[in-house]
Write a protein that holds these residues in place. Structure first.
Motif, PDB file in Angstrom:
ATOM      1  N   LEU A 242       0.802  -1.332  -0.035  1.00  0.00           N
ATOM      2  CA  LEU A 242       0.142  -0.217   0.043  1.00  0.00           C
ATOM      3  C   LEU A 242       0.916   1.018  -0.134  1.00  0.00           C
ATOM      4  CD1 LEU A 242       0.482   0.795   3.039  1.00  0.00           C
ATOM      5  CD2 LEU A 242      -1.193  -1.095   3.702  1.00  0.00           C
ATOM      6  N   PHE A 243       0.259   2.489  -0.330  1.00  0.00           N
ATOM      7  CA  PHE A 243       0.931   4.174  -0.388  1.00  0.00           C
ATOM      8  C   PHE A 243       0.770   4.504   1.140  1.00  0.00           C
ATOM      9  CE2 PHE A 243       0.761   3.827  -4.738  1.00  0.00           C
ATOM     10  CZ  PHE A 243       1.432   4.007  -5.560  1.00  0.00           C
ATOM     11  N   THR A 244       1.681   4.810   1.954  1.00  0.00           N
ATOM     12  CA  THR A 244       1.634   5.336   3.183  1.00  0.00           C
ATOM     13  C   THR A 244       1.828   6.739   2.516  1.00  0.00           C
ATOM     14  OG1 THR A 244       4.330   5.262   2.757  1.00  0.00           O
ATOM     15  CG2 THR A 244       3.385   3.312   3.595  1.00  0.00           C
ATOM     16  N   ARG A 245       1.802   7.408   1.550  1.00  0.00           N
ATOM     17  CA  ARG A 245       1.688   9.389   1.431  1.00  0.00           C
ATOM     18  C   ARG A 245       2.071   9.094   0.094  1.00  0.00           C
ATOM     19  NH1 ARG A 245       7.155   8.095   3.370  1.00  0.00           N
ATOM     20  NH2 ARG A 245       8.656   8.642   1.506  1.00  0.00           N
ATOM     21  N   HIS A 246       1.494   9.583  -0.373  1.00  0.00           N
ATOM     22  CA  HIS A 246       1.724  10.310  -2.045  1.00  0.00           C
ATOM     23  C   HIS A 246       2.450  10.086  -2.594  1.00  0.00           C
ATOM     24  CE1 HIS A 246      -2.472  12.164  -1.500  1.00  0.00           C
ATOM     25  NE2 HIS A 246      -2.108  12.735  -0.638  1.00  0.00           N
ATOM     26  N   LEU A 247       2.834  10.004  -4.649  1.00  0.00           N
ATOM     27  CA  LEU A 247       3.599   9.397  -4.787  1.00  0.00           C
ATOM     28  C   LEU A 247       4.523  10.605  -5.025  1.00  0.00           C
ATOM     29  CD1 LEU A 247       4.127   6.854  -6.470  1.00  0.00           C
ATOM     30  CD2 LEU A 247       2.930   7.299  -8.141  1.00  0.00           C
ATOM     31  N   ASN A 248       6.052   9.625  -5.361  1.00  0.00           N
ATOM     32  CA  ASN A 248       6.744  11.332  -5.683  1.00  0.00           C
ATOM     33  C   ASN A 248       7.445  10.497  -6.970  1.00  0.00           C
ATOM     34  OD1 ASN A 248       9.496  11.969  -5.676  1.00  0.00           O
ATOM     35  ND2 ASN A 248      10.276  10.639  -4.464  1.00  0.00           N
ATOM     36  N   SER A 249       7.334  11.887  -7.429  1.00  0.00           N
ATOM     37  CA  SER A 249       7.883  11.643  -8.399  1.00  0.00           C
ATOM     38  C   SER A 249       8.917  12.030  -8.919  1.00  0.00           C
ATOM     39  CB  SER A 249       6.421  12.043  -9.797  1.00  0.00           C
ATOM     40  OG  SER A 249       6.323  13.428  -9.466  1.00  0.00           O
ATOM     41  N   HIS A 250       9.944  12.413  -8.269  1.00  0.00           N
ATOM     42  CA  HIS A 250      11.348  12.006  -8.669  1.00  0.00           C
ATOM     43  C   HIS A 250      12.449  12.144  -7.702  1.00  0.00           C
ATOM     44  CE1 HIS A 250      11.549  14.762  -4.509  1.00  0.00           C
ATOM     45  NE2 HIS A 250       9.997  15.565  -5.305  1.00  0.00           N
ATOM     46  N   GLY A 251      12.125  10.017  -8.454  1.00  0.00           N
ATOM     47  CA  GLY A 251      13.073   9.542  -7.497  1.00  0.00           C
ATOM     48  C   GLY A 251      14.320   9.406  -8.615  1.00  0.00           C
ATOM     49  N   ASP A 252      15.209   8.348  -8.101  1.00  0.00           N
ATOM     50  CA  ASP A 252      16.634   8.297  -9.059  1.00  0.00           C
ATOM     51  C   ASP A 252      16.055   7.934 -10.860  1.00  0.00           C
ATOM     52  OD1 ASP A 252      18.135   9.157  -6.932  1.00  0.00           O
ATOM     53  OD2 ASP A 252      18.402   6.840  -6.076  1.00  0.00           O
ATOM     54  N   ARG A 253      15.280   6.488 -10.344  1.00  0.00           N
ATOM     55  CA  ARG A 253      14.561   6.150 -11.842  1.00  0.00           C
ATOM     56  C   ARG A 253      14.293   7.329 -13.322  1.00  0.00           C
ATOM     57  NH1 ARG A 253      13.506   0.474 -13.352  1.00  0.00           N
ATOM     58  NH2 ARG A 253      12.617   1.880 -15.503  1.00  0.00           N
ATOM     59  N   LEU A 254      12.899   8.169 -12.022  1.00  0.00           N
ATOM     60  CA  LEU A 254      12.629   9.315 -13.568  1.00  0.00           C
ATOM     61  C   LEU A 254      14.204  10.114 -13.032  1.00  0.00           C
ATOM     62  CD1 LEU A 254       9.167   8.902 -11.948  1.00  0.00           C
ATOM     63  CD2 LEU A 254      10.264   7.684 -14.136  1.00  0.00           C
ATOM     64  N   THR A 255      14.391  10.464 -12.827  1.00  0.00           N
ATOM     65  CA  THR A 255      15.694  11.226 -12.551  1.00  0.00           C
ATOM     66  C   THR A 255      16.760  10.898 -13.704  1.00  0.00           C
ATOM     67  OG1 THR A 255      15.457  12.238 -10.871  1.00  0.00           O
ATOM     68  CG2 THR A 255      17.467  13.421 -11.385  1.00  0.00           C
TER      69      THR A 255
END
Length: 903
Positions: A242-255
């Motif tokens: 499950l998600f514990t918080r809102h989705l982070n969209s600037h992690g290492d893979r995407l960066t």
């Protein structure tokens, strides 16, 4: 797109990123392989936007063809697009310079090289062309000629835009090439991929959120998934992801993906891309004035940004998930510089809600000053969209004393979003009854009352404390005599609204219809009060067993509430819960499912906050239908989500239902844990749901064999107040008594039947009526009624009673038929998701179509003669097909037939 299709290796083993990317592509894979192996097609084209898995699919095709071909790889190159035969350099290196532009010379040299490759392997040539959209026209022409002449076959990958070069496209127009346009993954494919990757139970809202964020793009999906697992946004708790918080969209893979993409763009394009990321939605004209029309046009053509708005005048990133990543790559100093360059050309500040949020967020990130009212507006909007971090940052920066109370209310709201009710109460209670003007005095008062409800205070206690508004309002009226009447009216209206709200939240409905009518004599002062009054009426109808009427009233409540719930943004969630409760009591499963599906489709970011409630409702539906094993899985997953955030205070009810489901399937250890959860949960349930929870606990204890007084306790819970009409509660209690084998409850249920509504109560009462007559035919009829209502446990009980009646009458054939039907219903109830289909497919696959038709009718209880009449064949034909079916299925006769016919 900002995606790079960077994979060039082989298709990975199951569980690897390669297998992820091929989710839902098996049909494309097999079709492509068959086309290249056959004789009617000379080429297979795979098109799609970046990240859709073109390279993965191509490599999977090559791996499938394996030793049957001689693979030769050619890669398109953007830098060589304008160089004739540029990408063929490695194959024509020996060609004299003066002949390098001669198509015939190039073709001869290339063919000579390819012939050497073919002679070495003695297998047909397969030219594998990746990034074909970057091929020059001359190279594309030669490849098309090779394929058309039958010298080699082509396996080509290209971006959907700009697409294939004209010579290759001509092969498709001529019908000798097969084309596969890779589409975004569906929600079902995304769910399948996640279940395969995570290898455990995944909350449905995880798939929904990742699917929406990625747009179904496999590469984005993989990046989001890996980053979410790495930074703890996606966690496994008690076996549930499950998600514990809102989705982070600037992690290492995407960066990393974005950084590599930026290196391919010109300085002007990078500037335009950064500006759009920082300011979206932003005027196209504005960005073109800074970065130039050519740069913007190139980004649009490359599908890095898209044009939106009714007049096509706004720009956004093609994939919004990259916004945070791009913004994170820009230094504060550079961000401030870009902001200033844009502001100099802006005629006005953003007017849309989304534009305002980006403008304020951008200003905060680069340390620019923002006017207090704009900060407050942005904070309110952000909290409504569950962007709690931004809401708190913006609210904390408000300096104007007249606005700070409203800003603190926004911060309290973010705490409420996270179910931190104590923190929310501390902020709101300190300001309650304060304020130098009417707006300040009323700010946060409704949320204060909702928080008090969540903390377990009764409506009487809350309204007693709420009277503090009266002297405060009177003091304000004395200070502003010209507005005194309006101030007093506003205070009275707010108190009336608060009272309606806290009564609705607690489920303290009027005890009789006459009392309800008396309470409704005064017209509702506003939409909120009207919605809450209707909700209370629906709660009363639920208690009296009129689920369909309650559902209709809740529909009126939704309409009365309207769309703007700024003060009580959770009102929609509240209305959905009450509407679903009504549909579930009535047994209108389709209405309940439609309601929940519509809520999920329109929820967006609130799915993380309220997703657990949606799953709890699904679990309760499954439990009521008798599908205890499925219900246990769904309810246990919902509980994990509700541990994190529970804005509708559904944890206790969900824990009670999970306890009942675990007890039903004999999961003793799990049941004990769920019972402990229920006993430790805050007692903030509304009256009706509290009664249901208590009944579920009693039933679970009885199922575990340690509650000898269960029947008496259930009947007491069904009649908490003998003078009140609580037929709905009695229905629930007596239904559980019947499920526990207490046939003495049947006459009591029949006394209630006339006042109950919906297919579920009707089916349960039909079973009770059959118990009263103990007639085999009545039991069979009741069983069919329960089946039609999808109450599989009660259907099995009715078939069992029919079998006993037939046995007493000495009718062994009908007894076996009834037992077969009973087993089919129990199988239907016990199947976990996917098992039923698998069993059907395994059994049906052995039989011919005619045999399946005949077995289906036999399982429904038809005699050989009736089957013959139904299918218009002879009785001997039916007998022959049945005997062959018995042999194939390894059964001795009708009574052992698998329950596949009725499914």
């Amino acid at each position: 797109m900002i995606c790079l299709d960077s994979s060039r290796g082989t298709a990975g083993a199951p569980g690897t990123e390669a297998s992820r990317a091929l989710t839902g592509r098996s049909e494309d894979l097999m079709s492509a392989v068959e086309s290249l192996q056959g004789g009617s097609h000379v080429a297979v084209f795979v098109l799609g936007e970046s990240g859709m898995g073109k390279s993965r699919l191509i490599e999977a095709v090559v791996a499938e063809l394996g030793p049957d071909v001689t693979p030769v790889r050619i890669h398109g190159s953007a830098s060589l697009t304008k160089v004739p035969y540029g990408v063929l350099g490695p194959f024509i290196v020996e060609l004299p310079v003066q002949e390098a532009t001669s198509q015939l010379a190039v073709l001869r040299t290339l063919w000579s090289h390819l012939e050497e490759e073919k002679r070495a392997t003695q297998k047909p040539l397969l030219l594998i062309v990746d990034d074909a959209h970057d091929l020059d026209e001359a190279t594309a022409g030669i490849l098309a000629e090779l394929a058309a002449a039958g010298w080699a076959k082509l396996l080509v990958g290209a971006a959907a835009r700009p697409g294939l070069p004209e010579p290759l496209l001509q092969l498709w127009f001529e019908g000798i090439a097969e084309r596969h346009d890779l589409r975004p993954l569906t929600l079902a494919q995304t769910t399948e991929m996640l279940e395969g990757e995570l290898g455990s139970q995944v909350l449905p809202n995880v798939a929904e959120i990742l699917w929406e964020a990625s747009g179904g793009n496999p590469m984005l999906l993989n990046g989001l998934l890996d980053d979410a697992k790495k930074d703890g946004t996606l966690l496994r708790r008690n076996g549930v992801w499950l998600f514990t918080r809102h989705l982070n969209s600037h992690g290492d893979r995407l960066t990393d993906v974005v950084r590599r993409q930026l290196l391919l763009r010109s300085p002007e394009e990078r500037q335009a891309l950064n500006l759009v990321a920082l300011a979206e939605p932003v005027s196209r004209e504005l960005i073109e004035s800074v970065a130039g029309e050519e740069a913007v046009g190139s980004l649009i053509e490359s599908e890095l940004i898209r044009v939106t708005g009714s007049a096509g005048g706004e720009l956004r990133l093609w994939h919004t998930v990259y916004g945070d990543t791009l913004r994170n790559l820009i230094s504060p100093a550079r961000s401030l510089q870009l902001r200033q360059s844009l502001l100099r050309r802006m005629d006005s500040e953003p007017t849309s809600a989304e534009g305002l949020l980006r403008h304020v967020s951008w200003s905060i990130e680069c340390g620019a000053e923002v006017e207090d009212r704009q900060l407050l507006r942005a904070a309110v909007l952000a909290s409504r969209l569950y962007e709690d971090d931004l809401a708190r940052k913006a609210a904390a920066l408000v300096k104007d004393p007249d606005l700070q109370m409203a800003a603190r209310a926004v911060i309290a709201r973010t705490r409420y979003n996270a179910s931190d009710y104590v923190a929310a109460w501390e902020i709101l209670d300190a300001d309650f009854g304060q304020g130098g003007n009417l707006t300040s005095l009323l700010t946060g008062s409704l949320l204060w009352a909702a928080v008090m409800c969540a903390l377990g205070y009764t409506p009487a206690e809350i309204m007693q404390r709420a009277q503090a508004l009266q002297p405060a309002g009177e003091h304000l009226a004395e200070a502003q005599p010209e507005n005194a009447e309006a101030i007093r009216a506003a205070i009275t209206e707010r108190l009336n609204t608060m009272e309606a709200m806290v009564l609705a939240l607690a489920g303290e409905y009027p005890q009789t219809p006459a009392t309800a009518d008396a309470a409704a004599t005064r017209p509702a002062a506003n939409n909120l009060e009207a919605a809450f009054r209707l909700s209370l009426d629906a709660e009363r109808l639920l208690a009296t067993g009129k689920g369909l009427s309650a559902f209709a009233v809740m529909s009126q409540a939704v309409e009365a509430a309207g769309a703007d719930h700024d003060e009580l943004y959770f009102l929609t969630d509240f209305l959905v819960v009450r509407s679903a409760a009504a549909a579930i009591q009535a047994g209108d499963w389709q209405a309940a499912e439609n309601l929940l599906a519509a809520f999920v489709a329109g929820s967006g970011p609130s799915l993380i906050s309220f997703g657990g409630g949606v799953h709890a409702a699904h679990g309760i539906i499954l439990l009521y239908q008798g599908k205890a094993a499925q219900a246990l899985n769904t309810l246990s997953a919902a509980l994990e989500a509700l541990r994190l955030t529970d804005p509708q205070q559904l944890f206790a009810l969900t824990a009670a239902m999970a306890f009942a489901a675990a007890a039903e399937v004999g999961a003793q250890t799990k049941a004990e844990l769920f019972l402990a959860d229920f006993e430790a949960a805050p007692a903030a349930l509304p009256r009706y749901m509290h009664s249901l929870a208590m009944m579920a606990v009693v039933y679970g204890k009885a199922r575990l064999g340690n509650y000898p007084g269960a029947i008496a306790e259930l009947k007491r819970l069904g009649r908490p107040h003998p003078e009140m009409n609580t037929a709905g509660l009695e229905l629930e209690a007596l239904a559980l008594c019947l499920a526990l084998g207490d046939t003495d409850s049947a006459p009591q249920l029949l006394e209630l039947q006339a006042g109950l509504e919906g297919p579920r109560p009707a089916a349960i009462c039909a079973y009770a009526a059959a118990i009263s007559t103990d007639n085999a035919a009545d039991h069979l009829e009741a069983a069919k009624t329960c089946e039609a209502a999808e109450l599989w446990t009660f259907a099995a009980l009715a078939y069992d009673a029919a079998a006993h009646a037939y046995r007493a009458a000495g009718d062994t054939l009908r007894e076996r038929m009834a037992n077969s039907q009973r087993k089919r219903c129990l199988d239907r109830a016990d199947d976990l998701p996917g098992e039923e289909t698998a069993k059907n497919d395994d059994s049906l696959g052995i039989l011919t179509r005619r045999e399946r038709d005949i077995v289906a009718l036999a399982v429904r209880g038809l005699t050989d003669r009736q089957i013959a009449a139904e299918l218009q064949v002879s009785v001997r034909t039916v007998e022959g097909h049945l005997y062959r079916s018995y042999a194939k299925l390894n059964v001795k006769g009708r009574e052992q037939l698998p329950g596949i016919g009725g499914r």
